[in-house]
Design a protein around this motif. Structure first.
Motif, PDB file in Angstrom:
ATOM      1  N   HIS A 273       0.849  -1.191   0.000  1.00 36.32           N
ATOM      2  CA  HIS A 273       0.000   0.000   0.000  1.00 36.32           C
ATOM      3  C   HIS A 273       0.888   1.246   0.000  1.00 36.32           C
ATOM      4  CE1 HIS A 273      -3.380   2.592   0.761  1.00 36.32           C
ATOM      5  NE2 HIS A 273      -2.755   3.104   1.802  1.00 36.32           N
ATOM      6  N   GLN A 274       0.550   2.194  -0.839  1.00 39.46           N
ATOM      7  CA  GLN A 274       1.316   3.429  -0.970  1.00 39.46           C
ATOM      8  C   GLN A 274       1.003   4.375   0.186  1.00 39.46           C
ATOM      9  OE1 GLN A 274       1.104   4.483  -5.246  1.00 39.46           O
ATOM     10  NE2 GLN A 274       1.373   6.550  -4.452  1.00 39.46           N
ATOM     11  N   LYS A 275       2.023   4.818   0.919  1.00 38.57           N
ATOM     12  CA  LYS A 275       1.825   5.747   2.036  1.00 38.57           C
ATOM     13  C   LYS A 275       1.739   7.191   1.545  1.00 38.57           C
ATOM     14  CE  LYS A 275       3.879   7.129   6.429  1.00 38.57           C
ATOM     15  NZ  LYS A 275       4.979   6.892   7.364  1.00 38.57           N
ATOM     16  N   PHE A 276       2.500   7.540   0.502  1.00 42.91           N
ATOM     17  CA  PHE A 276       2.538   8.899  -0.037  1.00 42.91           C
ATOM     18  C   PHE A 276       1.972   8.900  -1.449  1.00 42.91           C
ATOM     19  CE2 PHE A 276       6.072   8.453   2.949  1.00 42.91           C
ATOM     20  CZ  PHE A 276       5.739   9.436   3.864  1.00 42.91           C
ATOM     21  N   HIS A 277       1.485  10.053  -1.876  1.00 47.79           N
ATOM     22  CA  HIS A 277       0.817  10.150  -3.171  1.00 47.79           C
ATOM     23  C   HIS A 277       1.444  11.241  -4.033  1.00 47.79           C
ATOM     24  CE1 HIS A 277      -2.175   7.382  -1.690  1.00 47.79           C
ATOM     25  NE2 HIS A 277      -2.173   8.083  -0.576  1.00 47.79           N
ATOM     26  N   LEU A 278       1.220  11.136  -5.348  1.00 47.35           N
ATOM     27  CA  LEU A 278       1.747  12.121  -6.279  1.00 47.35           C
ATOM     28  C   LEU A 278       1.310  13.523  -5.873  1.00 47.35           C
ATOM     29  CD1 LEU A 278       1.181  10.349  -9.709  1.00 47.35           C
ATOM     30  CD2 LEU A 278       3.281  10.469  -8.367  1.00 47.35           C
ATOM     31  N   GLY A 279       2.264  14.460  -5.927  1.00 47.75           N
ATOM     32  CA  GLY A 279       1.979  15.845  -5.584  1.00 47.75           C
ATOM     33  C   GLY A 279       2.141  16.177  -4.114  1.00 47.75           C
ATOM     34  N   GLU A 280       2.264  15.176  -3.267  1.00 47.45           N
ATOM     35  CA  GLU A 280       2.380  15.411  -1.824  1.00 47.45           C
ATOM     36  C   GLU A 280       3.764  15.972  -1.481  1.00 47.45           C
ATOM     37  OE1 GLU A 280       1.631  12.962   2.337  1.00 47.45           O
ATOM     38  OE2 GLU A 280       1.238  11.991   0.418  1.00 47.45           O
ATOM     39  N   TRP A 281       3.789  16.955  -0.574  1.00 49.23           N
ATOM     40  CA  TRP A 281       5.041  17.534  -0.093  1.00 49.23           C
ATOM     41  C   TRP A 281       5.610  16.662   1.016  1.00 49.23           C
ATOM     42  CZ3 TRP A 281       7.716  21.664  -1.866  1.00 49.23           C
ATOM     43  CH2 TRP A 281       7.071  22.514  -2.770  1.00 49.23           C
ATOM     44  N   VAL A 282       6.884  16.310   0.903  1.00 53.88           N
ATOM     45  CA  VAL A 282       7.548  15.476   1.907  1.00 53.88           C
ATOM     46  C   VAL A 282       8.936  16.029   2.216  1.00 53.88           C
ATOM     47  CG1 VAL A 282       6.328  13.346   1.273  1.00 53.88           C
ATOM     48  CG2 VAL A 282       8.496  13.914   0.143  1.00 53.88           C
ATOM     49  N   ARG A 283       9.495  15.531   3.304  1.00 45.32           N
ATOM     50  CA  ARG A 283      10.878  15.877   3.653  1.00 45.32           C
ATOM     51  C   ARG A 283      11.567  14.646   4.214  1.00 45.32           C
ATOM     52  NH1 ARG A 283      12.674  17.116   8.944  1.00 45.32           N
ATOM     53  NH2 ARG A 283      11.118  16.556  10.496  1.00 45.32           N
ATOM     54  N   TRP A 284      12.897  14.606   4.042  1.00 43.00           N
ATOM     55  CA  TRP A 284      13.712  13.574   4.674  1.00 43.00           C
ATOM     56  C   TRP A 284      13.869  14.014   6.125  1.00 43.00           C
ATOM     57  CZ3 TRP A 284      13.881  14.237  -0.460  1.00 43.00           C
ATOM     58  CH2 TRP A 284      14.119  13.133  -1.271  1.00 43.00           C
ATOM     59  N   PHE A 285      13.458  13.167   7.062  1.00 47.52           N
ATOM     60  CA  PHE A 285      13.448  13.592   8.469  1.00 47.52           C
ATOM     61  C   PHE A 285      14.586  13.013   9.297  1.00 47.52           C
ATOM     62  CE2 PHE A 285      10.979   9.701   8.424  1.00 47.52           C
ATOM     63  CZ  PHE A 285      11.367   9.056   9.568  1.00 47.52           C
ATOM     64  N   GLN A 286      15.382  12.116   8.770  1.00 48.33           N
ATOM     65  CA  GLN A 286      16.422  11.471   9.569  1.00 48.33           C
ATOM     66  C   GLN A 286      17.787  12.147   9.459  1.00 48.33           C
ATOM     67  OE1 GLN A 286      16.444   7.245   8.929  1.00 48.33           O
ATOM     68  NE2 GLN A 286      14.285   7.050   9.344  1.00 48.33           N
ATOM     69  N   VAL A 287      17.821  13.307   8.834  1.00 54.49           N
ATOM     70  CA  VAL A 287      19.071  14.064   8.696  1.00 54.49           C
ATOM     71  C   VAL A 287      18.827  15.491   9.169  1.00 54.49           C
ATOM     72  CG1 VAL A 287      20.043  12.663   6.832  1.00 54.49           C
ATOM     73  CG2 VAL A 287      18.536  14.531   6.274  1.00 54.49           C
ATOM     74  N   PRO A 288      19.864  16.170   9.706  1.00 48.08           N
ATOM     75  CA  PRO A 288      19.678  17.502  10.287  1.00 48.08           C
ATOM     76  C   PRO A 288      19.087  18.543   9.323  1.00 48.08           C
ATOM     77  CG  PRO A 288      21.863  16.662  10.789  1.00 48.08           C
ATOM     78  CD  PRO A 288      21.219  15.690   9.849  1.00 48.08           C
ATOM     79  N   ASN A 289      19.604  18.643   8.124  1.00 53.69           N
ATOM     80  CA  ASN A 289      19.101  19.610   7.146  1.00 53.69           C
ATOM     81  C   ASN A 289      18.516  18.862   5.963  1.00 53.69           C
ATOM     82  OD1 ASN A 289      19.848  22.027   8.498  1.00 53.69           O
ATOM     83  ND2 ASN A 289      21.970  21.591   7.971  1.00 53.69           N
ATOM     84  N   GLY A 290      17.451  18.132   6.223  1.00 51.28           N
ATOM     85  CA  GLY A 290      16.876  17.255   5.216  1.00 51.28           C
ATOM     86  C   GLY A 290      16.307  17.992   4.015  1.00 51.28           C
ATOM     87  N   ASP A 291      16.436  17.344   2.871  1.00 54.86           N
ATOM     88  CA  ASP A 291      15.855  17.885   1.647  1.00 54.86           C
ATOM     89  C   ASP A 291      14.341  17.771   1.707  1.00 54.86           C
ATOM     90  OD1 ASP A 291      18.029  18.734  -0.085  1.00 54.86           O
ATOM     91  OD2 ASP A 291      18.662  16.644  -0.024  1.00 54.86           O
ATOM     92  N   PHE A 292      13.682  18.527   0.841  1.00 58.13           N
ATOM     93  CA  PHE A 292      12.228  18.486   0.774  1.00 58.13           C
ATOM     94  C   PHE A 292      11.785  18.773  -0.645  1.00 58.13           C
ATOM     95  CE2 PHE A 292      13.530  22.729   1.868  1.00 58.13           C
ATOM     96  CZ  PHE A 292      12.742  23.554   1.081  1.00 58.13           C
ATOM     97  N   GLY A 293      10.597  18.286  -0.969  1.00 60.71           N
ATOM     98  CA  GLY A 293      10.050  18.503  -2.301  1.00 60.71           C
ATOM     99  C   GLY A 293       8.735  17.776  -2.450  1.00 60.71           C
ATOM    100  N   ARG A 294       8.335  17.572  -3.718  1.00 63.52           N
ATOM    101  CA  ARG A 294       7.044  16.949  -4.013  1.00 63.52           C
ATOM    102  C   ARG A 294       7.240  15.593  -4.678  1.00 63.52           C
ATOM    103  NH1 ARG A 294       2.854  21.390  -6.141  1.00 63.52           N
ATOM    104  NH2 ARG A 294       1.402  20.079  -5.029  1.00 63.52           N
ATOM    105  N   ILE A 295       6.385  14.650  -4.329  1.00 62.60           N
ATOM    106  CA  ILE A 295       6.399  13.321  -4.936  1.00 62.60           C
ATOM    107  C   ILE A 295       5.966  13.467  -6.397  1.00 62.60           C
ATOM    108  CG2 ILE A 295       5.402  11.002  -4.907  1.00 62.60           C
ATOM    109  CD1 ILE A 295       6.969  11.467  -2.365  1.00 62.60           C
ATOM    110  N   ILE A 296       6.817  12.997  -7.321  1.00 59.56           N
ATOM    111  CA  ILE A 296       6.452  13.054  -8.737  1.00 59.56           C
ATOM    112  C   ILE A 296       6.410  11.664  -9.379  1.00 59.56           C
ATOM    113  CG2 ILE A 296       7.259  15.411  -9.074  1.00 59.56           C
ATOM    114  CD1 ILE A 296       9.778  14.197 -10.455  1.00 59.56           C
ATOM    115  N   GLY A 297       6.726  10.632  -8.594  1.00 60.26           N
ATOM    116  CA  GLY A 297       6.683   9.283  -9.124  1.00 60.26           C
ATOM    117  C   GLY A 297       6.811   8.251  -8.025  1.00 60.26           C
ATOM    118  N   VAL A 298       6.307   7.059  -8.293  1.00 58.97           N
ATOM    119  CA  VAL A 298       6.408   5.940  -7.354  1.00 58.97           C
ATOM    120  C   VAL A 298       6.758   4.707  -8.173  1.00 58.97           C
ATOM    121  CG1 VAL A 298       5.233   4.549  -5.611  1.00 58.97           C
ATOM    122  CG2 VAL A 298       4.588   6.940  -5.926  1.00 58.97           C
ATOM    123  N   ILE A 299       7.764   3.974  -7.727  1.00 60.17           N
ATOM    124  CA  ILE A 299       8.143   2.747  -8.412  1.00 60.17           C
ATOM    125  C   ILE A 299       8.293   1.624  -7.390  1.00 60.17           C
ATOM    126  CG2 ILE A 299       9.339   3.942 -10.288  1.00 60.17           C
ATOM    127  CD1 ILE A 299      11.988   3.061  -8.921  1.00 60.17           C
TER     128      ILE A 299
END
Length: 103
Positions: free
Chosen positions: A23-49
Motif C-alpha cells: 500500500h502506498q503511504k505517499f501520493h503524487l503531488g504530496e510535499w515530503v521531507r527527509w526527516f532522519q538528517v539535520p538539514n533534510g531535503d524536501f520537495g514533491r512526490i512526482i513518481g512511485v516505483i
C-alpha cells in the motif's frame, strides 16, 4: 543558481514482480521531507516505483521526489528517490512558509 538538468536516478527491476504491491503511504503531488538528517531535503512526490534494488539493496516502493528550489541539495541534483521509511509529510506550518515564498 545554476540550471540543473532533470535526471532520474538509476533503478533496477525486480526479478519477480509480486502479485500484490504494498500500500502506498505517499501520493503524487504530496510535499515530503527527509526527516532522519539535520538539514533534510524536501520537495514533491512526482513518481512511485516498485523495485528490488536502487542505490542499496532494498525491495519495495520508492518515491521520486522533485526537490524544491530551496532544498539544501538542489544545487547538485534536481530529484532523488526516497525510501518510505526515510520521509514524512511536511507539516502545515512549513507548507505555509513555503507558500508565503511563492512555491
Amino acid at each position: 543558481m545554476p540550471k540543473i538538468p532533470l535526471q532520474i536516478p538509476p533503478v533496477a527491476l525486480p526479478e519477480l514482480i509480486p502479485s500484490e504491491l504494498p500500500h502506498q503511504k505517499f501520493h503524487l503531488g504530496e510535499w515530503v521531507r527527509w526527516f532522519q538528517v539535520p538539514n533534510g531535503d524536501f520537495g514533491r512526490i512526482i513518481g512511485v516505483i516498485y523495485t528490488q534494488q536502487a542505490t542499496c539493496i532494498a525491495t519495495g516502493l520508492h518515491y521520486l521526489v522533485l526537490l524544491d528550489k530551496r532544498s539544501p541539495s538542489r544545487d547538485t541534483c534536481s530529484c532523488d528517490f526516497a525510501f518510505e521509511e526515510d520521509i514524512e509529510p511536511l507539516d502545515n506550518s512549513f507548507l505555509e512558509r513555503l507558500q508565503g515564498n511563492h512555491v
